[in-house]
Design a protein around this motif. Sequence first.
Motif, PDB file in Angstrom:
ATOM      1  N   GLN A  55       1.667  -1.295  -0.113  1.00 15.04           N
ATOM      2  CA  GLN A  55      -0.033   0.244  -0.214  1.00 15.04           C
ATOM      3  C   GLN A  55       1.067   0.941   0.190  1.00 15.04           C
ATOM      4  N   ALA A  58      -0.137   4.007  -2.543  1.00 14.27           N
ATOM      5  CA  ALA A  58      -1.862   4.586  -1.847  1.00 14.27           C
ATOM      6  C   ALA A  58      -1.331   5.344  -0.682  1.00 14.27           C
ATOM      7  N   SER A  61      -0.579   8.526  -1.931  1.00 14.14           N
ATOM      8  CA  SER A  61      -0.742  10.051  -2.654  1.00 14.14           C
ATOM      9  C   SER A  61      -1.672  10.308  -1.860  1.00 14.14           C
ATOM     10  N   ILE A 126      -8.129  10.665  -1.999  1.00 14.30           N
ATOM     11  CA  ILE A 126      -8.323   9.107  -2.413  1.00 14.30           C
ATOM     12  C   ILE A 126      -7.383   8.869  -3.333  1.00 14.30           C
ATOM     13  N   PRO A 128      -4.845   6.875  -5.697  1.00 15.78           N
ATOM     14  CA  PRO A 128      -5.352   6.581  -7.299  1.00 15.78           C
ATOM     15  C   PRO A 128      -6.044   5.085  -7.777  1.00 15.78           C
ATOM     16  N   GLN A 129      -5.791   4.534  -8.399  1.00 17.21           N
ATOM     17  CA  GLN A 129      -6.429   3.233  -9.405  1.00 17.21           C
ATOM     18  C   GLN A 129      -4.983   2.803  -9.513  1.00 17.21           C
ATOM     19  N   PHE A 130      -5.500   1.816  -9.579  1.00 18.29           N
ATOM     20  CA  PHE A 130      -4.386   0.211  -9.259  1.00 18.29           C
ATOM     21  C   PHE A 130      -2.602   0.665  -8.546  1.00 18.29           C
ATOM     22  N   SER A 131      -2.975   1.875  -6.994  1.00 15.94           N
ATOM     23  CA  SER A 131      -1.968   2.176  -6.377  1.00 15.94           C
ATOM     24  C   SER A 131      -2.006   0.900  -5.021  1.00 15.94           C
ATOM     25  N   LYS A 133      -0.554  -2.208  -4.936  1.00 16.78           N
ATOM     26  CA  LYS A 133      -0.337  -3.604  -5.891  1.00 16.78           C
ATOM     27  C   LYS A 133      -0.396  -5.039  -4.203  1.00 16.78           C
TER      28      LYS A 133
END
Length: 187
Positions: A55, A58, A61, A126, A128-131, A133
């Motif tokens: 993460q 995520a 971000s 929030i 981002p998408q696909f952050s 793994k």
Amino acid sequence: MNIPQIQINQTHAKIGMESPKGQQQIEQPQAVLDLKQTPSEMSITTTKGWLTIDQTEAWASMDIKPISRRIREWAAEGNQDVLKGMQRVSSEGDELMKIENSGDPIKSIAKRNYEGPPPSFNIGFIPPQFSVKMDYRPDTTNIQFTEGGVKNNTRAQKTRISYTPQEVKIHMQQLNSISLSVVNQEI
């Protein structure tokens, strides 16, 4: 008148027989059991499945970063700011050097340095998408089976038979005989 007569007396032969019964005995001994069983063997080995969730991006971000990453980013940002600053000072110096040309370079430099680019804002919480793994390695199961067996060395015993045959014993119980006699003989 009496006529002489021959009288014949005959006894018949008699045969005697004895017949004792025969005997038969049968004996079946039990078999000799010799069984050896080797047990079957089973071994099961498993490796656990492994799920890795990363993460880091995520959290980054959302501006939640470890200090080591923050230091690297600050150092890179500082280097860029120094280079930008050197470039800005150099270009401003060039502008001031050409002050004799038309325009008011001091005023334009001050205005540029004061205002700067308009601030940008984006929703920062929030990821981002696909952050996030994910990596999954499934578990494995290895089953080894060794079949056992049975060794059967059982021996059957022979049947024991004893037999006395029936006998017939024959003997003469009475001999045959003939006797002749003359009856009514007058002399």
